[in-house]
Scaffold this motif. Structure first.
Motif: not given
Length: 196
Positions: A152-173
């Motif tokens: 599931v994660e591979q599918t989601m990240t493949t789709i997300l990679s078409e429109y954006g980039t992975p972020s190392p930021k903390s979601p808490l910030i």
């Protein structure tokens, strides 16, 4: 490798999952053997193509994204005088490695969020929260806090990679300093409200 230099003593490089596989680099092997060779190649390319001088003390902040690759943030400690640029034998490297298990993607425009959401919607029932949407420092972030099944994660990240980039930021910030647009079920809400 995709290079981005922010200023004289700061370099940011994204290494794809495919490149890591070719070099046989994993989080546990980054500081030895092939991992060191990859970092050396990275510094040599940064020197020849971007003028980033590997001298003095270098801080490597490495963030591994299991389904995407790794983000390497290199900072040179202090300002080095020009005459030391020739002395490549005096380099100290300090490394911090983080492995990110949640999914957090940066998207530049809201239109990208809409497009990504329509691609993700048929898989959203396999997540727990349905995704959150943040706005932080002029960009949008889609966030899935749960650790999903690998497929599931591979599918989601493949789709997300078409429109954006992975972020190392903390979601808490982002939650504290940014704007929380939707704290859950973001994908379903966006797809029922906006057409692609």
């Amino acid at each position: 490798m995709r290079f981005e230099q922010f200023k004289q003593g700061h370099l940011r490089v994204f290494v794809s999952k495919q490149e890591l596989a070719v070099h046989d680099v994993r989080p546990e092997t980054l500081a030895v053997g092939k991992g060191q060779a990859l970092l050396r190649n990275l510094l040599e390319e940064a020197e020849s193509n971007y003028g980033f001088h590997a001298v003095g003390t270098l801080d490597f902040f490495v963030t591994f994204f299991p389904n995407d690759g790794m983000l390497v943030d290199v900072r040179r400690d202090g300002v080095m005088p020009e005459e030391t640029f020739e002395e490549f034998d005096q380099v100290e490297i300090r490394m911090t490695v983080d492995i990110v298990h949640h999914v957090l993607y940066q998207l530049d425009k809201f239109e990208d969020v809409i497009q990504a959401s329509h691609g993700l919607v048929r898989h959203i029932k396999q997540t727990e929260t349905g995704g959150a949407l943040y706005f932080f420092e002029g960009r949008y972030y889609l966030y899935f806090q749960e650790q999903m099944k690998q497929k599931v994660e591979q599918t989601m990240t493949t789709i997300l990679s078409e429109y954006g980039t992975p972020s190392p930021k903390s979601p808490l910030i982002m939650a504290e300093y940014g704007k929380v647009i939707m704290s859950e079920d973001a994908i379903t809400t966006i797809t029922t409200t906006f057409t692609p």
